[in-house]
Design a protein around this motif. Structure first.
Motif, PDB file in Angstrom:
ATOM      1  N   ARG A  20       9.484   2.919  -4.662  1.00  9.85           N
ATOM      2  CA  ARG A  20       8.044   2.679  -4.675  1.00  9.85           C
ATOM      3  C   ARG A  20       7.781   1.431  -5.502  1.00  9.85           C
ATOM      4  N   SER A  21       6.796   0.693  -5.097  1.00  8.30           N
ATOM      5  CA  SER A  21       6.421  -0.469  -5.889  1.00  8.30           C
ATOM      6  C   SER A  21       5.876  -0.016  -7.239  1.00  8.30           C
ATOM      7  N   ALA A  22       6.097  -0.839  -8.243  1.00  3.05           N
ATOM      8  CA  ALA A  22       5.570  -0.512  -9.575  1.00  3.05           C
ATOM      9  C   ALA A  22       4.078  -0.782  -9.676  1.00  3.05           C
ATOM     10  N   ASP A  23       3.591  -1.713  -8.872  1.00  2.46           N
ATOM     11  CA  ASP A  23       2.170  -2.056  -8.887  1.00  2.46           C
ATOM     12  C   ASP A  23       1.445  -1.323  -7.762  1.00  2.46           C
ATOM     13  N   SER A  24       0.171  -1.082  -7.967  1.00  5.07           N
ATOM     14  CA  SER A  24      -0.648  -0.371  -6.993  1.00  5.07           C
ATOM     15  C   SER A  24      -1.566  -1.346  -6.268  1.00  5.07           C
ATOM     16  N   MET A  25      -1.961  -0.956  -5.065  1.00  6.42           N
ATOM     17  CA  MET A  25      -2.781  -1.832  -4.222  1.00  6.42           C
ATOM     18  C   MET A  25      -3.312  -1.013  -3.062  1.00  6.42           C
ATOM     19  N   ASN A  26      -4.126  -1.616  -2.237  1.00 10.67           N
ATOM     20  CA  ASN A  26      -4.494  -1.093  -0.926  1.00 10.67           C
ATOM     21  C   ASN A  26      -3.776  -1.940   0.111  1.00 10.67           C
ATOM     22  N   SER A  27      -2.854  -1.344   0.834  1.00 11.78           N
ATOM     23  CA  SER A  27      -2.086  -2.108   1.823  1.00 11.78           C
ATOM     24  C   SER A  27      -2.163  -1.423   3.173  1.00 11.78           C
ATOM     25  N   PHE A  28      -2.582  -2.189   4.182  1.00 13.35           N
ATOM     26  CA  PHE A  28      -2.669  -1.648   5.536  1.00 13.35           C
ATOM     27  C   PHE A  28      -1.487  -2.064   6.403  1.00 13.35           C
TER      28      PHE A  28
END
Length: 749
Positions: free
Chosen positions: A145-153
């Motif tokens: 899992r990526s360490a950073d969070s985001m909204n990715s479509f």
């Protein structure tokens, strides 16, 4: 008169052109397959051979912005796609699109998923996820899992740094609530993605989709995004370093939902196709931005569809096999459609539409049953670059890469079968040879957010079409083949067992058990073609055998049940019966010294002492490490029986036990093996009595010959060893014949 002739010729030409342009594509308007799962809101879809069995599988990422859902993989069952998923992730997310690629270079592709929303829905972020694939089935929980969070479509694998491994580009942001974030790339280091991005855009965006392509033909991959709130953009790659601000943007600022690269006009330069969506404004046309031939896209579209709407998906494929790519395009709450490529541009109106409306999220062209797949070998001479495109796409598979005459290890290159690019870690000195498979009759498949996922069949006849009068039976099996390809000449058959033929209707006999791929290469009016029908011929020479032993009254004897299988076993149902003048009592079983390392379960499913019957079910490992019991010969289970009374002979055989019937399941076929009975006796049979009828005669000779040369039933531990030399071979048959007819010595005993 002259003007009349000219007008007539012109009219005929126009009518012919219209007839060609409006010819119905060979795609059915109703689907032949649909998924069974409901209310999962499928969004992403990628077709790839996940378990390397030669058949194409499909991955779906689900949820969108509606529900938290699991992700699915449907594993092809030898060319037939199941309606229900074969694999499900444990985690549930609001997932957008997905990407598939071999990150760790173990030969099995990984599944990466963009998670659009966090667990709280809108206004919450999430992390990217990737499921490792160690043995052909991914793990059910994300291994990365990526360490950073985001909204990715959306996400896409590429190789921007040109080191021969896959990196992951991610489109970020969320348009409904104007959440802007930096698009980013997670680079691959030694087979694992970094948890933090190694590249980000300068601008904060609301990106909907991302794709890779070498726009300027300089040998490295450029990166394109489309956005909810901005003009579609391309970030150029300069010798492995991507711009952080785009060098190109379209002059249309509309909501772009999906974009792909492709050479629409066949000039050798990639063009950009975008599906626009008018939910947040604009017209919602499908558009093409043509390359100017110097590596820069025109800022204004050179083609657009005649109508607009909620544009959401595009995919390229030469469905009519005329040498140029045609366009599949879809919208929300609309019928999927096809635009034909005529003269280097698409028709303004669709030439085909499906019979049902759906919410299209993604298209893919793929030959689900593989009946149009052919093998190709393409040589490209070195020009100092490390990035190459195949002539045809999408690929069914990339089988091998040769650089300067040597096979390249898989950790020295990566690829994208959809667009057909191959990226090497090092540039070739002389040439690169690409061996791949491509289909001339791909089906059109749809990830449908609304109800079920669909596949529309390509009805075109395969170029290479051949048949057999029988496709399964016991060895030796004689098969008559026939080539029904139109206009075929110059045949070369390969039957899968080393034998070949060069006539149109050969006859071949399979002597051994197994599943055989049959290949035919022929010459058609447009040139050479080939086709391989995997596991076309299935022959059996499989046995379950019980040994014959001597047992003393009161003694408990170990009975190893022997399996000879010519096919990889997925499941075995083994019912056993015991009878005779010796009273036998079943006491135990084990798998010590057996071929049981492949089996998670060796289950005593039924035991009926009153009927002297029991049944076992054997199921190979479900972990993926050893998915099937390979062909071989040896014991699979040890039974223990006690001589509890009586005298004479006790028999061991197989018969139905409370509905459990003997069966071998090889995945592609379920069948009955031959059963060789076993005998327990408290008096020794004479050696030479191969068939255990109490006599030594010509029937024993034929029994041994059938065993040795005709895949007949095997003899037991000693009863065929007529000359007592410790072996069962043709010498035993000649020994018996000498005894029976030539006054030779009697069988040893």
């Amino acid at each position: 008169m002259f003007h009349f002739k000219l007008s007539l010729i012109l009219l005929v030409s126009i009518l012919v052109a219209l007839s060609v342009a409006q010819a119905q594509p060979p795609i059915q308007v109703v689907p032949f397959w649909q998924s069974a799962e409901e209310d999962v809101y499928s969004t992403g879809m990628v077709w790839r051979d996940m378990n390397r069995d030669g058949y194409i599988d499909v991955c779906f990422s689900n949820g969108n912005d509606i529900v938290r859902a699991r992700n699915f993989i449907y594993l092809s069952r030898y060319g037939t796609l199941p309606a229900s998923g074969s694999w499900f992730s444990n985690d549930v997310e609001y997932s957008g699109h997905c990407a598939v690629g071999d990150i760790d270079d173990n030969g099995f592709p990984e599944l990466a998923v963009s998670n659009f929303l966090g667990q709280g829905g809108f206004l919450t972020a999430n992390r990217m996820a990737q499921y490792s694939n160690p043995f052909g089935i991914p793990g059910v929980v994300p291994s990365w899992r990526s360490a950073d969070s985001m909204n990715s479509f959306s996400c896409a694998f590429g190789d921007p740094d040109g080191d021969g491994d896959l990196d992951l580009a991610v489109a970020t942001g969320e348009g409904y609530n104007a959440v802007r974030q930096r698009d980013r790339i997670y680079f691959n280091a030694g087979g694992s993605l970094a948890t933090l991005p190694g590249w980000q855009t300068n601008a904060l965006t609301q990106a909907m989709d991302v794709t890779w392509g070498d726009v300027d033909n300089d040998g490295d991959l450029d990166l394109a995004f489309c956005y909810d709130d901005d003009a579609t953009a391309v970030y150029y790659n300069h010798n492995g370093v991507l711009e952080s601000s785009p060098s190109w943007q379209s002059n249309i600022v509309e909501s772009g939902n999906t974009l792909i690269f492709g050479d629409v006009n066949n000039d050798g330069w990639l063009d950009l196709i975008v599906a626009y969506n008018f939910q947040l404004g604009g017209n919602g046309f499908f558009r093409v931005y043509f390359n100017n031939g110097a590596g820069m896209l025109n800022s204004s579209p050179g083609w657009e569809s005649s109508d607009g709407g909620y544009g959401s998906a595009v995919a390229l494929y030469d469905y009519d096999n005329d040498g140029d790519d045609d366009l599949a395009a879809g919208r929300w709450w609309d019928e999927p459609r096809l635009y034909e490529n005529i003269g280097g541009t698409f028709t303004g109106s669709p030439v085909w539409q499906a019979a049902l409306s759906m919410v299209v999220e993604e298209f893919a062209w793929v030959d689900i049953d593989g009946d149009g797949v052919e093998e190709f070998s393409e040589t490209i001479y070195a020009d100092g670059k490390k990035l190459f495109y195949t002539e045809r796409h999408p690929l069914f598979s990339l089988d091998s890469v040769l650089v300067d005459g040597a096979i390249l290890p898989i950790n020295q290159y990566c690829s994208d079968p959809i667009s057909g690019w191959v990226s090497l870690a090092s540039a070739p000195l002389d040439s690169i040879v690409l061996h791949y498979k491509y289909s001339f009759k791909n089906d059109l498949t749809v990830a449908n957010w609304d109800t079920y996922n669909f596949a529309f069949a390509n009805t075109r006849r395969p170029f290479v079409d051949f048949y057999a009068d029988t496709t399964f039976g016991w060895a030796p099996l004689q098969v008559n083949f026939s080539d029904s390809s139109l206009g075929a000449t110059d045949w070369h058959w390969q039957f899968g067992d080393g034998a070949v033929a060069t006539v149109p209707t050969p006859t071949h006999t399979y002597l051994d058990g197994g599943a055989f791929d049959v290949s035919l290469q022929n010459l058609l009016p447009d040139g050479p073609h080939n086709r391989t029908r995997m596991k076309m011929i299935i022959t059996f020479a499989d046995t379950i055998s019980f040994p014959s032993l001597i047992v003393a009254p009161g003694e408990t004897v170990k009975i190893p049940v022997r399996l000879r299988n010519c096919h990889p076993m997925k499941r075995i149902v083994l019912p056993i019966s015991y009878a005779g003048s010796i009273d036998l009592t079943f006491t135990a079983y084990d798998t010590v010294g057996c071929r049981s390392s492949y089996f998670d379960q060796v289950q005593l499913a039924n035991y009926v002492p009153a009927e002297k019957k029991l049944a076992f079910i054997l199921v190979p490992s479900l972990s993926g490490a050893k998915p099937e019991l390979p062909p071989g010969d040896g014991p699979v289970i040890n039974l223990y029986f006690q001589h509890s009374g009586g005298s004479g002979v006790g028999t061991l055989d197989s018969s139905t036990v409370q509905g459990k019937t003997l069966s071998f399941e090889a995945g592609y076929v379920t069948y009955l093996p031959y059963v060789k009975k076993g005998f327990l006796t408290d008096t020794q049979y004479a050696r030479g009595d191969a068939n255990h009828d109490g006599k030594i005669n010509i029937l024993d000779v034929t029994y041994i010959i059938a065993y040795l040369f005709k895949s007949g039933p095997p003899t037991g531990l000693y009863e065929g060893d007529a000359d007592a030399n410790g072996k069962i071979n043709i010498l035993d048959a000649t020994y018996l014949i000498s005894f029976l007819y030539k006054g030779g010595p009697p069988p040893q005993g």
